[in-house]
Design an enzyme around this catalytic site. Structure first.
Site, PDB file in Angstrom:
ATOM      1  N   LYS A  21       1.771   3.666  -3.145  1.00  0.00           N
ATOM      2  CA  LYS A  21       1.560   5.642  -2.084  1.00  0.00           C
ATOM      3  C   LYS A  21       2.430   6.569  -3.004  1.00  0.00           C
ATOM      4  CE  LYS A  21      -2.680   6.438  -0.676  1.00  0.00           C
ATOM      5  NZ  LYS A  21      -3.369   7.705  -1.609  1.00  0.00           N
ATOM      6  N   TYR A  65       0.869  -1.252   0.188  1.00  0.00           N
ATOM      7  CA  TYR A  65       0.268   0.029   0.134  1.00  0.00           C
ATOM      8  C   TYR A  65       1.399   1.596  -0.012  1.00  0.00           C
ATOM      9  CZ  TYR A  65      -2.926   3.522   2.254  1.00  0.00           C
ATOM     10  OH  TYR A  65      -3.745   5.009   2.621  1.00  0.00           O
TER      11      TYR A  65
HETATM   12  N1  LIG Z   1      -7.608   6.447   6.567  1.00  0.00           N
HETATM   13  C1  LIG Z   1      -6.457   6.700   6.843  1.00  0.00           C
HETATM   14  O1  LIG Z   1      -6.383   6.784   7.831  1.00  0.00           O
HETATM   15  C2  LIG Z   1      -5.657   7.006   6.240  1.00  0.00           C
HETATM   16  C3  LIG Z   1      -6.071   7.214   4.670  1.00  0.00           C
HETATM   17  N2  LIG Z   1      -5.447   8.082   3.598  1.00  0.00           N
HETATM   18  C4  LIG Z   1      -6.088   8.184   1.754  1.00  0.00           C
HETATM   19  O2  LIG Z   1      -7.176   8.496   2.251  1.00  0.00           O
HETATM   20  C5  LIG Z   1      -8.183   7.949   1.399  1.00  0.00           C
HETATM   21  C6  LIG Z   1      -8.804   7.879   1.475  1.00  0.00           C
HETATM   22  O3  LIG Z   1      -9.159   6.831   2.153  1.00  0.00           O
HETATM   23  P1  LIG Z   1     -10.588   6.526   2.945  1.00  0.00           P
HETATM   24  O4  LIG Z   1     -11.260   6.712   3.237  1.00  0.00           O
HETATM   25  O5  LIG Z   1      -9.519   5.864   4.556  1.00  0.00           O
HETATM   26  O6  LIG Z   1     -10.641   4.473   2.417  1.00  0.00           O
HETATM   27  P2  LIG Z   1     -12.144   4.203   1.882  1.00  0.00           P
HETATM   28  O7  LIG Z   1     -11.781   2.605   1.700  1.00  0.00           O
HETATM   29  O8  LIG Z   1     -13.332   4.244   2.888  1.00  0.00           O
HETATM   30  O9  LIG Z   1     -12.559   4.593   0.816  1.00  0.00           O
HETATM   31  C7  LIG Z   1     -12.249   4.801  -0.597  1.00  0.00           C
HETATM   32  C8  LIG Z   1     -12.918   4.650  -1.778  1.00  0.00           C
HETATM   33  O10 LIG Z   1     -11.919   4.163  -3.118  1.00  0.00           O
HETATM   34  C9  LIG Z   1     -13.085   3.867  -3.604  1.00  0.00           C
HETATM   35  N3  LIG Z   1     -12.503   3.013  -5.346  1.00  0.00           N
HETATM   36  C10 LIG Z   1     -11.471   2.287  -4.241  1.00  0.00           C
HETATM   37  N4  LIG Z   1     -10.966   1.865  -6.172  1.00  0.00           N
HETATM   38  C11 LIG Z   1     -11.419   2.228  -6.953  1.00  0.00           C
HETATM   39  C12 LIG Z   1     -11.334   1.872  -8.173  1.00  0.00           C
HETATM   40  N5  LIG Z   1     -10.794   1.509  -8.856  1.00  0.00           N
HETATM   41  N6  LIG Z   1     -11.935   2.843  -9.090  1.00  0.00           N
HETATM   42  C13 LIG Z   1     -12.565   4.079  -8.232  1.00  0.00           C
HETATM   43  N7  LIG Z   1     -12.860   3.912  -6.736  1.00  0.00           N
HETATM   44  C14 LIG Z   1     -12.371   3.050  -5.800  1.00  0.00           C
HETATM   45  C15 LIG Z   1     -13.675   2.252  -2.934  1.00  0.00           C
HETATM   46  O11 LIG Z   1     -14.486   1.742  -3.484  1.00  0.00           O
HETATM   47  C16 LIG Z   1     -13.999   3.233  -1.749  1.00  0.00           C
HETATM   48  O12 LIG Z   1     -14.866   3.812  -1.813  1.00  0.00           O
HETATM   49  C17 LIG Z   1      -6.639   6.610   0.646  1.00  0.00           C
HETATM   50  O13 LIG Z   1      -6.413   7.611  -0.838  1.00  0.00           O
HETATM   51  C18 LIG Z   1      -6.657   6.361   1.258  1.00  0.00           C
HETATM   52  O14 LIG Z   1      -4.970   5.775   0.923  1.00  0.00           O
HETATM   53  C19 LIG Z   1      -4.147   8.605   3.966  1.00  0.00           C
HETATM   54  C20 LIG Z   1      -3.815   8.142   5.105  1.00  0.00           C
HETATM   55  C21 LIG Z   1      -4.442   7.527   6.284  1.00  0.00           C
HETATM   56  C1  LIG Z   2      -5.225  -4.418  16.005  1.00  0.00           C
HETATM   57  C2  LIG Z   2      -4.401  -2.999  17.138  1.00  0.00           C
HETATM   58  C3  LIG Z   2      -2.749  -2.955  17.430  1.00  0.00           C
HETATM   59  C4  LIG Z   2      -4.531  -1.685  16.423  1.00  0.00           C
HETATM   60  C5  LIG Z   2      -5.757  -1.477  15.353  1.00  0.00           C
HETATM   61  C6  LIG Z   2      -5.650   0.128  14.476  1.00  0.00           C
HETATM   62  C7  LIG Z   2      -5.161   0.221  13.563  1.00  0.00           C
HETATM   63  C8  LIG Z   2      -6.304  -0.548  13.124  1.00  0.00           C
HETATM   64  C9  LIG Z   2      -5.344   1.214  13.767  1.00  0.00           C
HETATM   65  C10 LIG Z   2      -4.105   1.998  13.904  1.00  0.00           C
HETATM   66  C11 LIG Z   2      -3.293   2.968  13.218  1.00  0.00           C
HETATM   67  C12 LIG Z   2      -3.589   2.916  12.273  1.00  0.00           C
HETATM   68  C13 LIG Z   2      -3.387   3.601  10.691  1.00  0.00           C
HETATM   69  C14 LIG Z   2      -3.681   3.284   9.983  1.00  0.00           C
HETATM   70  C15 LIG Z   2      -5.114   1.882   9.091  1.00  0.00           C
HETATM   71  C16 LIG Z   2      -5.221   1.759  10.636  1.00  0.00           C
HETATM   72  C17 LIG Z   2      -4.401   1.931  12.086  1.00  0.00           C
HETATM   73  C18 LIG Z   2      -3.430   0.111  11.516  1.00  0.00           C
HETATM   74  C19 LIG Z   2      -3.276   3.418   8.245  1.00  0.00           C
HETATM   75  C20 LIG Z   2      -2.290   2.219   7.949  1.00  0.00           C
HETATM   76  C21 LIG Z   2      -4.510   4.021   7.097  1.00  0.00           C
HETATM   77  C22 LIG Z   2      -3.477   4.407   5.661  1.00  0.00           C
HETATM   78  C23 LIG Z   2      -1.985   5.292   6.117  1.00  0.00           C
HETATM   79  O1  LIG Z   2      -2.356   6.676   4.583  1.00  0.00           O
HETATM   80  C24 LIG Z   2      -1.835   5.101   7.436  1.00  0.00           C
HETATM   81  C25 LIG Z   2      -2.564   4.728   8.470  1.00  0.00           C
HETATM   82  C26 LIG Z   2      -1.548   4.710   9.554  1.00  0.00           C
HETATM   83  C27 LIG Z   2      -2.618   4.838  10.983  1.00  0.00           C
END
Ligand SMILES: NC(=O)C1=CN([C@@H]2O[C@H](COP(=O)(O)OP(=O)(O)OC[C@H]3O[C@@H](n4cnc5c(N)ncnc54)[C@H](O)[C@@H]3O)[C@@H](O)[C@H]2O)C=CC1
Ligand SMILES: CC(C)CCC[C@@H](C)[C@H]1CC[C@H]2C3=C(CC[C@]12C)[C@@]1(C)CCC(=O)C[C@@H]1CC3
Length: 345
Positions: A148, A144
């Site tokens: 990215k 992943y």
């Molecule tokens: N959740 C987190 O802690 C973090 C997320 N990000 C980034 O933020 C963005 C959003 O993440 P979330 O909302 O957490 O994920 P999510 O999984 O809830 O949303 C991602 C969306 O992208 C859509 N998608 C996936 N593949 C696709 C494709 N081929 N064509 C069109 N749509 C597609 C999915 O259907 C989904 O609705 C991502 O780019 C992720 O890498 C970055 C840092 C931390």
């Molecule tokens: C089982 C436990 C030790 C941990 C449970 C929590 C984790 C699922 C989350 C804690 C930090 C989170 C995190 C992400 C996903 C969910 C966690 C691992 C990311 C990897 C999501 C995508 C990113 O781009 C970075 C995030 C960093 C923190």
């Protein structure tokens, strides 16, 4: 105080708008008077004022049809990190993002705002107050993150002031909030299975967890400040809550808020990391025969046992960013939004 810059047109598209962050972004854009088109492989909700297009961002023709006459595009689509599917990450995050850029250039999109990740500089070792000039991880912790990095490079390199195509990347970290499908649900599932008893390491490691509304705010500010002469062109920006917190204090507050016990016993970091690595290798070897997904993956253990917090000074300076919701309020709002995950529910 910074002046708010109004875009010439308030039309935009959100690729990945059905997801956790995407939907919060869409709702906020609507509140701020934007007209929003969502492009996603799945439609998960209906909202007045939002036009949905179901499609894969790797499909150039589908994108071409949707991005016509759209001046601003947010790209926040990605396969979930937990899928750990190398081919899928490459296809969507790298090849698909290349397609998004090409289509934007062909149809004359003016601004592309990418949701990247602060993890692009994380290699599994401590990062304290990391700034955007840290080098990309040479050994990313998983596929992943590897994709990215490539995705962010593609988007930032495509920025071309002369051609009127401006790009910027937002790097959030540890996004949480209502409807998050990852952090709180995985945490609760682990607690319900009785596996949330241990603190990995000494528990003093500081981490950024960022409330989803602050992440959304950062995206919209970036879009509105991205102009031909602005400092933002072709740059990456950390968006955090600006309140690093002990990883295990944050987990404990969420767990206790939902009625579960906080973890208390300590395990050495290297021991847990070694076991996680062995289990991950075993799962990969046995994949053709049996499918099992270890809860404690090397990536999660690395995130749970090291410092990883980032400076958002650049975003404050260049776009007037300030988190809108404090960590305390954000945790309360998040806990309150998951009544179905409370102990005994
Ligand atoms: N959740 C987190 O802690 C973090 C997320 N990000 C980034 O933020 C963005 C959003 O993440 P979330 O909302 O957490 O994920 P999510 O999984 O809830 O949303 C991602 C969306 O992208 C859509 N998608 C996936 N593949 C696709 C494709 N081929 N064509 C069109 N749509 C597609 C999915 O259907 C989904 O609705 C991502 O780019 C992720 O890498 C970055 C840092 C931390
Ligand atoms: C089982 C436990 C030790 C941990 C449970 C929590 C984790 C699922 C989350 C804690 C930090 C989170 C995190 C992400 C996903 C969910 C966690 C691992 C990311 C990897 C999501 C995508 C990113 O781009 C970075 C995030 C960093 C923190």
């Amino acid at each position: 105080m910074t002046t708010r810059i109004r875009p010439s047109s308030k039309r935009c598209a959100v690729i990945g708008g059905s997801g956790f962050l995407g939907r919060h972004l869409v709702e906020n854009l609507l509140e701020r008077g934007y007209t929003v088109t969502v492009f996603d492989i799945q439609r998960r909700y209906e909202l007045p004022g939002v036009v949905f297009h179901e499609g894969d961002l790797c499909n150039k023709q589908a994108l071409l049809a949707v991005l016509q006459d759209v001046p601003l595009v947010f790209h926040c689509a990605s396969p979930a990190p937990a899928s750990d599917d190398r081919g899928l990450f490459q296809r969507v995050n790298v090849d698909g993002t290349r397609t998004v850029i090409r289509v934007c250039q062909e149809v004359g999109v003016q601004k592309l705002v990418l949701t990247s990740s602060a993890s692009v500089v994380f290699e599994g070792t401590d990062i304290k107050n990391g700034k955007e000039d840290l080098p990309y991880a040479k050994k990313p912790i998983d596929y992943y993150t590897e994709t990215k990095i490539q995705q962010e490079k593609l988007v930032l390199e495509a920025c071309d002031k002369d051609k009127g195509f401006l790009t910027v990347a937002i790097r959030p970290h540890g996004i949480f909030g209502p409807r998050d499908p990852q952090l709180v649900p995985i945490l609760v599932d682990t607690a319900r299975r009785g596996k949330m008893k241990f603190i990995i390491g000494d528990g003093s490691n500081l981490v950024d967890f960022t409330y989803v509304e602050n992440v959304v705010h950062g995206h919209i500010l970036a879009a509105e400040h991205l102009r031909p002469g602005s400092a933002l062109c072709g740059k990456a920006y950390h968006i955090t809550n600006d309140e690093p917190v002990r990883f295990w204090d944050f987990m404990s507050q969420v767990l206790v808020g939902l009625g579960y016990d906080a973890p208390r016993l300590h395990l050495p970091y290297l021991l847990v990391y070694g076991i996680a690595l062995l289990l991950w290798l075993l799962a990969a070897l046995l994949r053709p025969l049996v499918r099992f997904k270890p809860t404690f993956t090397p990536m999660r253990v690395a995130l749970a046992g090291t410092h990883h917090y980032y400076s958002c000074t650049r975003a404050k300076q260049d776009m007037g960013y300030q988190p809108l919701v404090s960590l305390k309020d954000a945790i309360t709002r998040t806990v309150d939004s998951y009544p179905h995950l409370r102990k005994g529910a």
